[in-house]
Write a protein that holds these residues in place. Structure first.
Motif, PDB file in Angstrom:
ATOM      1  N   ASP A  13      -3.531 -25.759  61.222  1.00 31.79           N
ATOM      2  CA  ASP A  13      -3.336 -27.195  61.392  1.00 31.79           C
ATOM      3  C   ASP A  13      -3.353 -27.644  62.847  1.00 31.79           C
ATOM      4  OD1 ASP A  13      -0.993 -25.989  62.129  1.00 31.79           O
ATOM      5  OD2 ASP A  13       0.310 -27.275  60.942  1.00 31.79           O
ATOM      6  N   ASP A  14      -3.633 -26.721  63.787  1.00 35.43           N
ATOM      7  CA  ASP A  14      -3.669 -27.150  65.190  1.00 35.43           C
ATOM      8  C   ASP A  14      -5.075 -27.624  65.559  1.00 35.43           C
ATOM      9  OD1 ASP A  14      -4.891 -24.677  67.055  1.00 35.43           O
ATOM     10  OD2 ASP A  14      -4.098 -24.095  65.100  1.00 35.43           O
ATOM     11  N   GLU A  15      -5.145 -28.448  66.588  1.00 33.76           N
ATOM     12  CA  GLU A  15      -6.391 -29.105  66.976  1.00 33.76           C
ATOM     13  C   GLU A  15      -7.472 -28.115  67.400  1.00 33.76           C
ATOM     14  OE1 GLU A  15      -7.777 -32.770  69.906  1.00 33.76           O
ATOM     15  OE2 GLU A  15      -5.808 -31.863  70.176  1.00 33.76           O
ATOM     16  N   SER A  16      -7.103 -27.089  68.145  1.00 30.48           N
ATOM     17  CA  SER A  16      -8.123 -26.157  68.628  1.00 30.48           C
ATOM     18  C   SER A  16      -8.707 -25.318  67.494  1.00 30.48           C
ATOM     19  CB  SER A  16      -7.576 -25.271  69.752  1.00 30.48           C
ATOM     20  OG  SER A  16      -6.420 -24.600  69.331  1.00 30.48           O
ATOM     21  N   ALA A  18      -8.917 -26.233  64.330  1.00 28.96           N
ATOM     22  CA  ALA A  18      -9.731 -27.152  63.527  1.00 28.96           C
ATOM     23  C   ALA A  18     -11.084 -27.400  64.194  1.00 28.96           C
ATOM     24  CB  ALA A  18      -8.989 -28.469  63.317  1.00 28.96           C
ATOM     25  N   ALA A  19     -11.086 -27.557  65.512  1.00 34.35           N
ATOM     26  CA  ALA A  19     -12.337 -27.774  66.239  1.00 34.35           C
ATOM     27  C   ALA A  19     -13.207 -26.523  66.197  1.00 34.35           C
ATOM     28  CB  ALA A  19     -12.042 -28.183  67.682  1.00 34.35           C
ATOM     29  N   LEU A  61      -8.797 -27.345  75.546  1.00 34.19           N
ATOM     30  CA  LEU A  61      -8.177 -27.655  74.264  1.00 34.19           C
ATOM     31  C   LEU A  61      -7.312 -26.482  73.795  1.00 34.19           C
ATOM     32  CD1 LEU A  61      -8.081 -29.689  71.897  1.00 34.19           C
ATOM     33  CD2 LEU A  61     -10.055 -28.496  70.945  1.00 34.19           C
ATOM     34  N   GLY A  62      -6.002 -26.659  73.839  1.00 33.45           N
ATOM     35  CA  GLY A  62      -5.079 -25.671  73.301  1.00 33.45           C
ATOM     36  C   GLY A  62      -4.838 -24.441  74.143  1.00 33.45           C
TER      37      GLY A  62
END
Length: 117
Positions: A13-16, A18-19, A61-62
């Motif tokens: 569920d973290d942004e990095s 998911a990307a 990112l992250g």
């Protein structure tokens, strides 16, 4: 590691993550290495890199979170990398020693400097 296995590991569920999953689904190339490295070694290297890129005005990112997670993990990790199909993003992966779980993920966007000509 097969693509579908890596995709399952990135379904967090973290942004990095998911990307990274999105670029992997979009045809990115990837590699996961067999050898392991102590997580603390990666944490030290990427903490220095984070400071350097921030001096250039770039916010990966992250990456800060990845450094923290690697320090907390405290056991050897397997590294990997995902390169987006358009080569604008590179994602760093850190997996458990047996490759069964994602420890951390971070993304760095490629900065293309314009030629003065």
């Amino acid at each position: 590691m097969e693509r579908h296995v890596l995709m399952r590991l990135l379904a967090g569920d973290d942004e990095s993550s998911a990307a990274a999953l999105a670029v992997l689904q979009g045809g990115a190339t990837y590699v996961v290495w067999d050898r392991t490295v102590p997580a603390e070694r990666h944490a030290g290297v990427y903490a220095r890199r984070l400071r350097r890129v921030r001096l250039k005005g770039i916010e990966p990112l992250g990456l800060e979170r990845a450094v923290e997670l690697l320090r907390q993990h405290g056991r050897p990790v397997r590294g990997g990398m995902i390169e987006s199909a358009d080569r604008t993003w590179t994602f760093l992966l850190f997996l458990t020693e047996d490759g069964s779980a994602l420890v951390a993920c971070a993304g760095v966007q490629r900065v293309v400097e314009e030629s003065p000509l």
